[in-house]
Design an enzyme around this catalytic site. Structure first.
Site, PDB file in Angstrom:
ATOM      1  N   HIS A   8       6.556  -8.743   4.845  1.00  0.00           N
ATOM      2  CA  HIS A   8       7.444  -8.270   3.775  1.00  0.00           C
ATOM      3  C   HIS A   8       8.215  -7.008   4.161  1.00  0.00           C
ATOM      4  O   HIS A   8       7.855  -6.304   5.099  1.00  0.00           O
ATOM      5  CB  HIS A   8       6.633  -8.005   2.499  1.00  0.00           C
ATOM      6  N   GLU A  81      -2.501 -10.139   0.378  1.00  0.00           N
ATOM      7  CA  GLU A  81      -2.987  -9.211   1.401  1.00  0.00           C
ATOM      8  C   GLU A  81      -4.502  -9.007   1.308  1.00  0.00           C
ATOM      9  O   GLU A  81      -5.114  -9.231   0.254  1.00  0.00           O
ATOM     10  CB  GLU A  81      -2.258  -7.867   1.273  1.00  0.00           C
TER      11      GLU A  81
END
Length: 197
Positions: A8, A81
């Protein structure tokens, strides 16, 4: 089948040196700009589907990379994550000391133990392996090119499986930069890395 594995864009917490994990932090303007630029760079490449972490920083990155194209972006919770539990929001400088569970995280990951309510590297690798096997490898012939947009540790968990690395070599050549793409190819039997990061 080709796989583009992308981290990201930059967030406010990235820039401040804070530990994010499962905390849902959005992109900052630099992160949005970088994601848009990567989208322009990949504009001539066709993707069948984009899989994204459900966290907003990855999902927004995926949508900005996709741009005007009609490509489905599918969120999957297995792509979130690594959870750092009670340490999320802490500054790197505060937790990277010998007394901290994070002391070995980047240097000797085989010695890493998660903080309270955190997740082990083994748990991360188990869910990334499950995703790759059940989503990509199972139906690999129906895909020409797939993108995954996720996170630093998460992407390394995927790479551990694709490259056959053990926990001691979890980080390989290091953490991907924000909006960096690593490219792999699958022939139905084995994965091959096409880019060397």
């Amino acid at each position: 089948m080709e796989l583009y594995l992308i981290r990201h864009g930059l967030t406010v917490w990235n820039a401040a040196g804070k530990l994010q994990g499962n905390t849902d932090i959005e992109l900052n303007e630099a992160g949005r700009e970088a994601a848009g630029q990567l989208g322009k760079k990949l504009d001539d490449i066709d993707f069948d589907v984009i899989y994204s972490s459900p966290l907003i920083r990855a999902y927004e990155t995926a949508c900005l990379i996709r741009g005007h194209k009609n490509i489905p972006v599918i969120r999957d919770k297995r792509l979130r994550e690594l959870s750092f539990g009670e340490m999320e929001g802490a500054y790197y400088a505060d937790w990277n000391c010998p007394e901290s569970p994070f002391h070995y995280f980047f240097t000797e990951p085989e010695k890493y133990t998660p903080p309270a309510k955190g997740e082990t590297i083994e748990e991360l690798c188990a869910r990334t392996k499950d995703f790759i096997q059940s989503v990509l490898e199972k139906d690999w012939q129906k895909f020409n090119r797939v993108m995954i947009v996720a996170h630093g540790a998460l992407n390394k968990g995927i790479m551990c499986y694709l490259e056959g690395n053990d926990k001691a070599h979890f980080w390989g050549k290091g953490l991907q930069k924000n909006c960096q793409a690593s490219i792999f190819e699958y022939d139905g039997k084995e994965w091959k890395k096409l880019t060397d990061d």
